[in-house]
Design a protein around this motif. Structure first.
Motif, PDB file in Angstrom:
ATOM      1  N   GLU A 179     -80.277  -2.899  31.034  1.00 24.86           N
ATOM      2  CA  GLU A 179     -79.270  -2.039  32.008  1.00 24.86           C
ATOM      3  C   GLU A 179     -78.741  -0.867  31.217  1.00 24.86           C
ATOM      4  OE1 GLU A 179     -76.819  -5.602  32.085  1.00 24.86           O
ATOM      5  OE2 GLU A 179     -78.537  -5.300  31.463  1.00 24.86           O
ATOM      6  N   ASP A 192     -77.366  -3.059  39.242  1.00 22.53           N
ATOM      7  CA  ASP A 192     -77.766  -4.139  40.239  1.00 22.53           C
ATOM      8  C   ASP A 192     -79.450  -3.797  40.338  1.00 22.53           C
ATOM      9  OD1 ASP A 192     -78.250  -2.048  42.058  1.00 22.53           O
ATOM     10  OD2 ASP A 192     -75.924  -2.626  42.853  1.00 22.53           O
ATOM     11  N   PRO A 193     -80.147  -4.660  41.045  1.00 25.06           N
ATOM     12  CA  PRO A 193     -81.465  -4.466  41.214  1.00 25.06           C
ATOM     13  C   PRO A 193     -81.859  -2.851  41.869  1.00 25.06           C
ATOM     14  CG  PRO A 193     -81.119  -6.757  41.532  1.00 25.06           C
ATOM     15  CD  PRO A 193     -79.887  -5.970  41.436  1.00 25.06           C
ATOM     16  N   ALA A 197     -84.010  -0.186  39.947  1.00 27.14           N
ATOM     17  CA  ALA A 197     -85.280   0.213  40.568  1.00 27.14           C
ATOM     18  C   ALA A 197     -85.406   1.762  40.349  1.00 27.14           C
ATOM     19  CB  ALA A 197     -85.423  -0.228  41.898  1.00 27.14           C
ATOM     20  N   LEU A 215     -81.546  -7.530  33.536  1.00 27.37           N
ATOM     21  CA  LEU A 215     -80.387  -7.208  34.226  1.00 27.37           C
ATOM     22  C   LEU A 215     -79.713  -8.500  33.823  1.00 27.37           C
ATOM     23  CD1 LEU A 215     -81.612  -5.835  37.667  1.00 27.37           C
ATOM     24  CD2 LEU A 215     -80.206  -4.703  35.567  1.00 27.37           C
ATOM     25  N   GLN A 218     -78.681 -10.993  36.512  1.00 23.77           N
ATOM     26  CA  GLN A 218     -79.279 -10.566  38.121  1.00 23.77           C
ATOM     27  C   GLN A 218     -80.792 -10.523  37.933  1.00 23.77           C
ATOM     28  OE1 GLN A 218     -76.923  -7.234  40.111  1.00 23.77           O
ATOM     29  NE2 GLN A 218     -76.042  -7.193  37.979  1.00 23.77           N
ATOM     30  N   LEU A 221     -86.009  -6.359  36.911  1.00 24.63           N
ATOM     31  CA  LEU A 221     -86.824  -5.290  37.776  1.00 24.63           C
ATOM     32  C   LEU A 221     -88.051  -4.908  37.194  1.00 24.63           C
ATOM     33  CD1 LEU A 221     -87.269  -2.293  39.019  1.00 24.63           C
ATOM     34  CD2 LEU A 221     -86.504  -4.227  40.604  1.00 24.63           C
ATOM     35  N   CYS A 228     -92.246  -1.822  42.990  1.00 22.56           N
ATOM     36  CA  CYS A 228     -91.068  -2.234  42.434  1.00 22.56           C
ATOM     37  C   CYS A 228     -90.942  -3.735  42.978  1.00 22.56           C
ATOM     38  CB  CYS A 228     -89.816  -1.641  42.728  1.00 22.56           C
ATOM     39  SG  CYS A 228     -89.684   0.074  41.876  1.00 22.56           S
ATOM     40  N   HIS A 230     -88.283  -7.382  42.396  1.00 21.74           N
ATOM     41  CA  HIS A 230     -87.241  -7.924  41.579  1.00 21.74           C
ATOM     42  C   HIS A 230     -87.560  -9.427  41.593  1.00 21.74           C
ATOM     43  CE1 HIS A 230     -83.297  -9.976  41.582  1.00 21.74           C
ATOM     44  NE2 HIS A 230     -83.214  -9.240  40.580  1.00 21.74           N
TER      45      HIS A 230
END
Length: 295
Positions: A179, A192-193, A197, A215, A218, A221, A228, A230
């Motif tokens: 990230e 976050d996802p 994205a 992540l 989390q 991605l 996309c 997750h």
């Protein structure tokens, strides 16, 4: 025999200190333990690929010291071809790693011999090329140029994060970032996802056909021509996150050269990384294929 995967990158000896928490500026704390362990993002990824069943060759550079000999022998013990690991005068790269009770790490790298690594065409032949940013960037670009011209798939892990030269973006097929790296390269906050994205889509516009953002707890991605997706993380007790990203990348690439789909390769990477974080150290924590059921 031509390897499935060539890893062009760093080889370090990790000097690992476990602490209850990181000291504040000017503060001295008692540590809990100390050990050395073979590491370096390049070598870690090579080990991760090999332990997942791929034929792997390492292209790296070590010093003419005990650390260098230990690192070379550790790779050979995993069946990794080391004929293109060069020994130079001077010191092998080291990484000082501080790991707290939550398993989070803080790492300082002293490159040493890694700064002398050169991309030689005769050392670069395989189906996949794995690259990182712990060795000189001009040589990273040259390695990508050589192997992309041969039709190899080029995978980049831009760590430690830095601004990448324009010519490298156009040579990369798959980019795998955490990230922090995704946020820096996309110029967007990633937490976050959903934000991952957005960053992955932005990064993909720079050239890579597939952009993957890891992540931690989390999950992962993925952005590619299919859109996309997750993938959630597995719930495990974290001991040490060192080499988790390298383990994910190695397992992903080993799965891809074995013919698995991108989604299945990502799931294998998540499973391998989930085993990795339950153990201490870098290469000592990387699982073998038959251990993935432990996650």
């Amino acid at each position: 025999m031509t390897p499935d995967i060539v890893v062009f990158g760093s080889m370090n000896m990790d000097l690992v200190v476990r602490v209850a928490r990181a000291p504040r500026s000017g503060e001295t704390l008692h540590g809990q333990s100390f050990f050395t362990n073979p590491g370096g993002k390049g070598a870690n990824q090579a080990v991760a690929c090999a332990r997942q069943g791929a034929r792997v060759a390492m292209v790296g550079c070590v010093g003419d010291d005990d650390f260098g000999r230990t690192l070379r022998n550790a790779l050979a013990a995993d069946g990794i071809a080391t004929g293109n690991v060069r020994t130079v005068e001077g010191t092998t790269g080291v990484a000082v790693v501080m790991v707290d009770e939550a398993g989070e790490n803080r790492i300082t790298i002293i490159p040493g011999a890694n700064d002398l690594l050169k991309a030689e065409p005769e050392a670069l032949a395989g189906k996949y090329l794995l690259l990182q940013c712990e060795v000189p960037m001009p040589e990273v670009v040259r390695a990508a140029q050589f192997m992309r011209a041969q039709g190899a798939t080029v995978v980049l892990n831009p760590a430690p994060v830095c601004q990448l030269p324009d010519e490298l973006w156009s040579l990369v097929d798959i980019i795998v970032l955490n990230e922090i790296e995704a946020s820096e390269l996309a110029g967007l906050p990633v937490s976050d996802p959903a934000t991952a994205a957005a960053a992955a889509i932005s990064i993909r516009k720079r050239g890579p056909s597939t952009s993957i953002v890891t992540l931690g707890s989390q999950g992962v991605l993925v952005a590619d021509e299919a859109g996309c997706r997750h993938f959630p993380a597995l719930a495990v007790q974290v001991v040490d996150t060192t080499a988790a990203g390298d383990t994910f990348i190695g397992a992903l690439c080993a799965a891809r050269v074995a013919g698995e789909s991108m989604d299945d390769a990502v799931l294998r990477g998540i499973q391998a990384a989930s085993v990795c974080v339950t153990r201490a150290g870098a290469q000592s924590s990387i699982p073998y294929l038959d251990e993935l059921g432990a996650a």
